[in-house]
Design an enzyme around this catalytic site. Structure first.
Site, PDB file in Angstrom:
ATOM      1  N   THR A 133       6.342   5.485   5.656  1.00  0.00           N
ATOM      2  CA  THR A 133       4.899   5.289   5.991  1.00  0.00           C
ATOM      3  C   THR A 133       4.847   3.727   6.488  1.00  0.00           C
ATOM      4  O   THR A 133       5.576   2.888   6.462  1.00  0.00           O
ATOM      5  CB  THR A 133       4.143   5.310   4.330  1.00  0.00           C
ATOM      6  OG1 THR A 133       2.895   4.778   4.657  1.00  0.00           O
ATOM      7  CG2 THR A 133       4.862   4.438   3.532  1.00  0.00           C
ATOM      8  N   ASP A 134       3.678   3.870   7.100  1.00  0.00           N
ATOM      9  CA  ASP A 134       3.186   2.458   7.730  1.00  0.00           C
ATOM     10  C   ASP A 134       2.880   1.580   6.708  1.00  0.00           C
ATOM     11  O   ASP A 134       2.675   0.445   6.918  1.00  0.00           O
ATOM     12  CB  ASP A 134       2.213   2.725   8.898  1.00  0.00           C
ATOM     13  CG  ASP A 134       0.964   3.273   8.203  1.00  0.00           C
ATOM     14  OD1 ASP A 134       0.814   3.600   7.106  1.00  0.00           O
ATOM     15  OD2 ASP A 134      -0.116   3.464   9.079  1.00  0.00           O
ATOM     16  N   GLU A 135       2.576   2.215   5.451  1.00  0.00           N
ATOM     17  CA  GLU A 135       2.134   0.982   4.530  1.00  0.00           C
ATOM     18  C   GLU A 135       3.094  -0.158   4.186  1.00  0.00           C
ATOM     19  O   GLU A 135       2.728  -0.987   3.581  1.00  0.00           O
ATOM     20  CB  GLU A 135       1.551   1.757   3.097  1.00  0.00           C
ATOM     21  CG  GLU A 135       0.390   2.718   3.640  1.00  0.00           C
ATOM     22  CD  GLU A 135      -0.304   3.435   2.338  1.00  0.00           C
ATOM     23  OE1 GLU A 135      -0.248   3.011   1.339  1.00  0.00           O
ATOM     24  OE2 GLU A 135      -0.642   4.639   2.664  1.00  0.00           O
ATOM     25  N   TYR A 159       3.376   1.959  -4.685  1.00  0.00           N
ATOM     26  CA  TYR A 159       3.662   2.942  -3.590  1.00  0.00           C
ATOM     27  C   TYR A 159       4.478   2.472  -2.387  1.00  0.00           C
ATOM     28  O   TYR A 159       5.541   2.835  -2.193  1.00  0.00           O
ATOM     29  CB  TYR A 159       2.407   3.710  -3.256  1.00  0.00           C
ATOM     30  CG  TYR A 159       2.793   4.788  -2.255  1.00  0.00           C
ATOM     31  CD1 TYR A 159       3.576   5.944  -2.204  1.00  0.00           C
ATOM     32  CD2 TYR A 159       2.033   4.601  -0.844  1.00  0.00           C
ATOM     33  CE1 TYR A 159       3.973   6.570  -1.033  1.00  0.00           C
ATOM     34  CE2 TYR A 159       2.431   5.297   0.167  1.00  0.00           C
ATOM     35  CZ  TYR A 159       3.211   6.290   0.206  1.00  0.00           C
ATOM     36  OH  TYR A 159       3.550   7.117   1.368  1.00  0.00           O
ATOM     37  N   LYS A 163       8.414   2.841  -1.328  1.00  0.00           N
ATOM     38  CA  LYS A 163       8.831   3.220   0.006  1.00  0.00           C
ATOM     39  C   LYS A 163       9.535   2.469   0.865  1.00  0.00           C
ATOM     40  O   LYS A 163      10.663   2.582   1.366  1.00  0.00           O
ATOM     41  CB  LYS A 163       7.717   3.664   0.961  1.00  0.00           C
ATOM     42  CG  LYS A 163       6.724   5.046   0.237  1.00  0.00           C
ATOM     43  CD  LYS A 163       7.756   6.286   0.124  1.00  0.00           C
ATOM     44  CE  LYS A 163       8.087   7.069   1.498  1.00  0.00           C
ATOM     45  NZ  LYS A 163       8.506   8.218   1.618  1.00  0.00           N
TER      46      LYS A 163
END
Ligand code: NAD
Ligand code: TYD
Length: 369
Positions: A133-135, A159, A163
């Protein structure tokens, strides 16, 4: 012929990926490994159930030895890893399972791949593709340039941190053991089969039932939105043509505030009701059924703790190296998404109240477990 092990294939993006892969590569074998958590639904795999190369295994990526056994049994050449706990709000109230699945679970898969492919390997061309993810890059200010593949990691939620940790493990298995890996970091997805806890499907199903549309804080947080089928095409491109050991950012070049997104969802719901009079009878609590604007349901609520202000993806690398561009615009793909949720009410009602499990038992008998 490739033999795929797709983890998390009964979830939102995983299921869309399996549909896409089976259409695009009908001769391949596709084995889905999924624990069927609240977010995993066999109903989402119904369209590929009869495909001769498809198999479903109900299991947990954290189980030692399971992935290893499946990789040998099915002579897996391509492991595509979607399985994860994926909802930020859940990670804030219960982070443990995020660490267990996203970090320890990913590590189990890496160990399996190392053992089966590198230690016992047949010499076949293999690939471990990790979906991220970009997060992991944290939050941008209004004038900051978008995330590139070299932006330092700065995850803010449990989260995102889980990741990020999994991305680092994937990288380390490549550098230390030579495991052939690729990683993709994608922006927010939307489309069919998304569990109605994420922004777009939640707003849609609440709107249809006439419930408040909870917008966190001032609604001005920015995300970059990509239609799920475009994400699946991008992952396919990275798997087939991406350079081993590389990471690729995937995005829609479509930054919007949450409020803009929610207002557009409301407008499209209003339009759909005007075009189809049957909808008013099916969803009598939706304001559109009484010819009132659905946006009247928008309700500002307390902000998410640590809420990232802005994500934006610089997709230049995947465009330049792999020629990947999204085919959908936000407006057209959102219309498809609204249409899908209107046409698939039994799916979202069942996944939300958990009754899909009875449906699974009815359809699949003992094979679900
Ligand atoms: P999802 O929550 O819809 O699906 C996750 C799937 O993984 C479910 O089918 C669930 O049953 C399965 N799963 C969870 N724990 C498991 C375990 N221990 N063992 C086996 N299976 C397990 O998630 P999604 O939105 O489809 O996201 C898929 C992947 O893409 C995730 O890795 C996520 O981080 C990443 N991603 C998602 C988005 C997005 O906008 N949804 C954006 C970028 C990246
Ligand atoms: P979400 O779909 O949970 O994705 P992520 O947190 O991974 O970006 O949320 C997207 C944006 O929408 C995020 O800024 C939080 C906001 N949001 C709301 O305002 N209300 C809601 O009910 C939800 C679920 C999200």
């Amino acid at each position: 012929m490739a033999s795929l092990l797709v983890t998390g294939g009964a979830g939102f993006i995983g299921a869309n990926f399996v549909h896409h892969w089976v259409r695009a590569h009908p001769g391949d074998r596709v084995v889905v490994l999924d624990a069927l958590t609240y977010a995993g639904n066999l109903a989402s795999l119904e369209p590929v159930k009869a495909h001769p190369g498809f198999a479903f295994v109900h299991g947990d990526i954290r189980t030692p030895g399971l992935a290893e056994r499946l990789m040998r049994e099915h002579e897996v050449t391509l492991l595509v890893h979607f399985a994860a706990e994926s909802h930020v709000d859940r990670s804030i109230v219960g982070p443990d399972v995020f660490i267990e699945t996203n970090v320890a679970g990913t590590h189990e898969l890496l160990k399996a791949a190392q053992k089966v492919w590198l230690e016992e390997g047949s010499g076949a061309e293999v690939r471990f593709h990790h979906v991220s993810t970009d997060e992991v890059y944290g939050s941008l200010g209004p004038g900051d340039p978008p995330f590139t593949e070299t932006t330092p990691y700065a995850p803010n939620s449990p989260y995102a941190a889980s990741k990020a940790a999994s991305d680092h493990l994937v990288r380390a298995y490549h550098h230390t053991y030579g495991l052939p890996v690729t990683t993709s970091n994608c922006s927010n997805n939307y489309g069919p089969f998304q569990f109605p806890e994420k922004l777009i499907p939640l707003m849609l199903v609440n709107a249809l039932d006439g419930k408040p549309l909870p917008v966190y804080g001032d609604g001005l947080n920015i995300r970059d939105w990509l239609y799920v089928e475009d994400h699946c095409r991008a992952v396919e491109r990275v798997i087939l043509e991406g350079r081993v050991g590389e990471t690729y950012n995937i995005g829609g070049r479509n930054q919007s505030t949450n409020l803009e997104i929610v207002r557009l969802v409301c407008l499209q719901v209003d339009e759909a009701f005007r075009a189809d009079p049957d909808l008013s009878a099916r969803f009598p609590h939706c304001p559109a059924a009484a010819e009132r604007g659905t946006s009247n349901l928008i309700t500002f609520v307390r902000d998410r703790p640590g809420h990232d202000r802005r994500y934006a993806i610089d997709a230049a690398k995947i465009e330049r190296e792999l020629g990947f561009y999204p085919v959908e615009t936000f407006e057209t793909a959102l219309r498809k998404t609204v249409g899908w949720y209107l046409a698939n009410e039994p799916w979202w009602r069942a996944v939300m109240d958990g009754s899909y499990r009875d449906w699974v038992r009815h359809q699949y008998g003992a094979t679900a477990s």
